[in-house]
Design an enzyme around this catalytic site. Sequence first.
Site, PDB file in Angstrom:
ATOM      1  N   TYR A  32      -6.379  64.472   8.402  1.00 12.83           N
ATOM      2  CA  TYR A  32      -7.225  64.831   7.270  1.00 12.83           C
ATOM      3  C   TYR A  32      -6.555  65.988   6.525  1.00 12.83           C
ATOM      4  O   TYR A  32      -7.102  67.061   6.341  1.00 12.83           O
ATOM      5  CB  TYR A  32      -8.656  65.170   7.691  1.00 12.83           C
ATOM      6  CG  TYR A  32      -9.637  64.722   6.631  1.00 12.83           C
ATOM      7  CD1 TYR A  32      -9.837  63.364   6.372  1.00 12.83           C
ATOM      8  CD2 TYR A  32     -10.325  65.634   5.847  1.00 12.83           C
ATOM      9  CE1 TYR A  32     -10.690  62.934   5.376  1.00 12.83           C
ATOM     10  CE2 TYR A  32     -11.180  65.216   4.847  1.00 12.83           C
ATOM     11  CZ  TYR A  32     -11.363  63.866   4.614  1.00 12.83           C
ATOM     12  OH  TYR A  32     -12.206  63.454   3.615  1.00 12.83           O
ATOM     13  N   LEU A  33      -5.331  65.708   6.115  1.00 19.45           N
ATOM     14  CA  LEU A  33      -4.420  66.738   5.621  1.00 19.45           C
ATOM     15  C   LEU A  33      -4.894  67.336   4.302  1.00 19.45           C
ATOM     16  O   LEU A  33      -5.498  66.646   3.475  1.00 19.45           O
ATOM     17  CB  LEU A  33      -3.021  66.142   5.451  1.00 19.45           C
ATOM     18  CG  LEU A  33      -2.420  65.491   6.702  1.00 19.45           C
ATOM     19  CD1 LEU A  33      -1.038  64.910   6.382  1.00 19.45           C
ATOM     20  CD2 LEU A  33      -2.323  66.490   7.855  1.00 19.45           C
ATOM     21  N   HIS A  34      -4.566  68.598   4.118  1.00 15.63           N
ATOM     22  CA  HIS A  34      -4.845  69.290   2.855  1.00 15.63           C
ATOM     23  C   HIS A  34      -3.621  70.130   2.503  1.00 15.63           C
ATOM     24  O   HIS A  34      -2.606  70.107   3.231  1.00 15.63           O
ATOM     25  CB  HIS A  34      -6.123  70.135   2.966  1.00 15.63           C
ATOM     26  CG  HIS A  34      -6.136  71.034   4.173  1.00 15.63           C
ATOM     27  ND1 HIS A  34      -5.278  72.092   4.326  1.00 15.63           N
ATOM     28  CD2 HIS A  34      -6.897  71.008   5.295  1.00 15.63           C
ATOM     29  CE1 HIS A  34      -5.519  72.693   5.471  1.00 15.63           C
ATOM     30  NE2 HIS A  34      -6.495  72.046   6.095  1.00 15.63           N
ATOM     31  N   HIS A  37      -1.770  72.062   5.249  1.00 19.84           N
ATOM     32  CA  HIS A  37      -0.829  71.287   6.076  1.00 19.84           C
ATOM     33  C   HIS A  37       0.454  70.994   5.281  1.00 19.84           C
ATOM     34  O   HIS A  37       1.563  71.072   5.819  1.00 19.84           O
ATOM     35  CB  HIS A  37      -1.435  69.940   6.475  1.00 19.84           C
ATOM     36  CG  HIS A  37      -2.657  70.030   7.327  1.00 19.84           C
ATOM     37  ND1 HIS A  37      -3.892  69.657   6.884  1.00 19.84           N
ATOM     38  CD2 HIS A  37      -2.822  70.434   8.607  1.00 19.84           C
ATOM     39  CE1 HIS A  37      -4.780  69.819   7.858  1.00 19.84           C
ATOM     40  NE2 HIS A  37      -4.161  70.292   8.908  1.00 19.84           N
ATOM     41  N   GLY A 152      -0.388  77.176  10.830  1.00 17.11           N
ATOM     42  CA  GLY A 152      -1.017  77.990   9.788  1.00 17.11           C
ATOM     43  C   GLY A 152      -1.647  79.241  10.382  1.00 17.11           C
ATOM     44  O   GLY A 152      -2.213  79.217  11.478  1.00 17.11           O
ATOM     45  N   LYS A 154      -4.254  80.470   9.291  1.00 14.76           N
ATOM     46  CA  LYS A 154      -5.715  80.345   9.206  1.00 14.76           C
ATOM     47  C   LYS A 154      -6.312  80.307  10.609  1.00 14.76           C
ATOM     48  O   LYS A 154      -7.347  80.889  10.872  1.00 14.76           O
ATOM     49  CB  LYS A 154      -6.107  79.092   8.425  1.00 14.76           C
ATOM     50  CG  LYS A 154      -7.505  79.203   7.882  1.00 14.76           C
ATOM     51  CD  LYS A 154      -8.213  77.897   7.849  1.00 14.76           C
ATOM     52  CE  LYS A 154      -9.120  77.802   8.982  1.00 14.76           C
ATOM     53  NZ  LYS A 154      -9.623  76.683   9.510  1.00 14.76           N
ATOM     54  N   ASP A 155      -5.632  79.619  11.511  1.00  7.03           N
ATOM     55  CA  ASP A 155      -6.065  79.597  12.917  1.00  7.03           C
ATOM     56  C   ASP A 155      -5.262  80.670  13.649  1.00  7.03           C
ATOM     57  O   ASP A 155      -4.372  80.375  14.455  1.00  7.03           O
ATOM     58  CB  ASP A 155      -5.833  78.207  13.512  1.00  7.03           C
ATOM     59  CG  ASP A 155      -6.701  77.166  12.824  1.00  7.03           C
ATOM     60  OD1 ASP A 155      -7.926  77.327  12.836  1.00  7.03           O
ATOM     61  OD2 ASP A 155      -6.151  76.218  12.247  1.00  7.03           O
ATOM     62  N   SER A 190      -9.381  73.896   4.875  1.00  7.98           N
ATOM     63  CA  SER A 190      -9.657  73.426   6.228  1.00  7.98           C
ATOM     64  C   SER A 190     -10.183  72.004   6.135  1.00  7.98           C
ATOM     65  O   SER A 190     -10.934  71.676   5.204  1.00  7.98           O
ATOM     66  CB  SER A 190     -10.720  74.325   6.872  1.00  7.98           C
ATOM     67  OG  SER A 190     -11.261  73.698   8.020  1.00  7.98           O
TER      68      SER A 190
HETATM   69  O1  PAF Z   1      -4.610  73.204  14.434  1.00 10.36           O
HETATM   70  C1  PAF Z   1      -4.744  72.001  14.742  1.00 10.36           C
HETATM   71  O2  PAF Z   1      -4.818  71.128  13.884  1.00 10.36           O
HETATM   72  C2  PAF Z   1      -4.807  71.626  16.219  1.00 10.36           C
HETATM   73  O3  PAF Z   1      -5.478  72.584  16.961  1.00 10.36           O
HETATM   74  C3  PAF Z   1      -3.434  71.302  16.826  1.00 10.36           C
HETATM   75  C4  PAF Z   1      -2.533  72.535  16.836  1.00 10.36           C
HETATM   76  C5  PAF Z   1      -2.748  70.189  16.050  1.00 10.36           C
HETATM   77  C6  PAF Z   1      -3.594  70.845  18.281  1.00 10.36           C
HETATM   78  O4  PAF Z   1      -4.389  69.715  18.363  1.00 10.36           O
END
Ligand code: PAF
Length: 306
Positions: A32-34, A37, A152, A154-155, A190
Amino acid sequence: MRRIATVAELRAVLDAERAAGHRVGFVPTMGYLHEGHVSLMRAARAEADVVVTSIFVNPLQFAAHEDLDDYPRDLERDASLAEGAGVDLLFVPSVAEMYPDPVPGGLLATTVSVAGVSEHMEGASRPTHFAGVATVVAKLFSIVGPCRAYFGEKDFQQLAVVRRMVADLSMPVEVVGCETVREDDGLAMSSRNAYLSPEQRAAAPVVHRALRAGAAAVLAGEREPGAVRAAIAGVVAQEPLAELDYAEVVRVSDLTVPSAIDPTDALGLRLLAAVRFGSTRLIDNLGVTAPAPCATESTAAPTVRS
Ligand code: PAF
């Protein structure tokens, strides 16, 4: 762009690339890319000879009551965004490919857990989450092999967990953190933003505004982490659709909460928050370097980093 669904095929392709002297860039995602990503894929494209992105909604990192089945998915749209960003290999394994040999009570017998950095903030609100992330990322790193991997900011806590795991286990991976990409109104991009109703979406930039208020307090000389947390909470409280889960002030170096903000800490602080809008929980963070008390012009520059 080539799509690959099996561990064996991806390994064989990447081993051949490395044998030819090519550098591998890896962007793990849950799809579900944005634009966030895509910015990671572009960063990988700029530095690597072959770019691989994985799309795998990892069941291990969702608790039983969380949104695994509802997690947004759109593989064809994702594939076209990844191709547009210059990805060469799209790894799209099934759950059975990643976890072929479940055990009673779990998908794997082996779990990677990272003590310390995993335990507060997201770790307190979602106790099994980071072990699920660390385990799948360890597995993905083992499949992809030596590479530079892009995550990212963000996390931010996830990035710290991955860095610590890579260092502790001597994984042949260089972890690269990339700045958060934001909408024009400040909302961090997100995949979960898709869950917001129009009213919640209009309210959601309060998270970034609240973090900026916390950063402004630090830049104004506030030294009490509690007062900075209160500044963040105060802004969130003004938005009726928002409910604060946590606000925290941590040292960038190890994610510990300082007893007092130290303006000589060159790496600075990170302000983090998790906020609920109905059943959707959004996280965000901001970096800030406190102004030094008697700084010269060259050392004075306080900064805020998205
Ligand atoms: O950040 C994410 O999208 C996920 O936590 C990851 C790093 C791909 C692991 O599933």
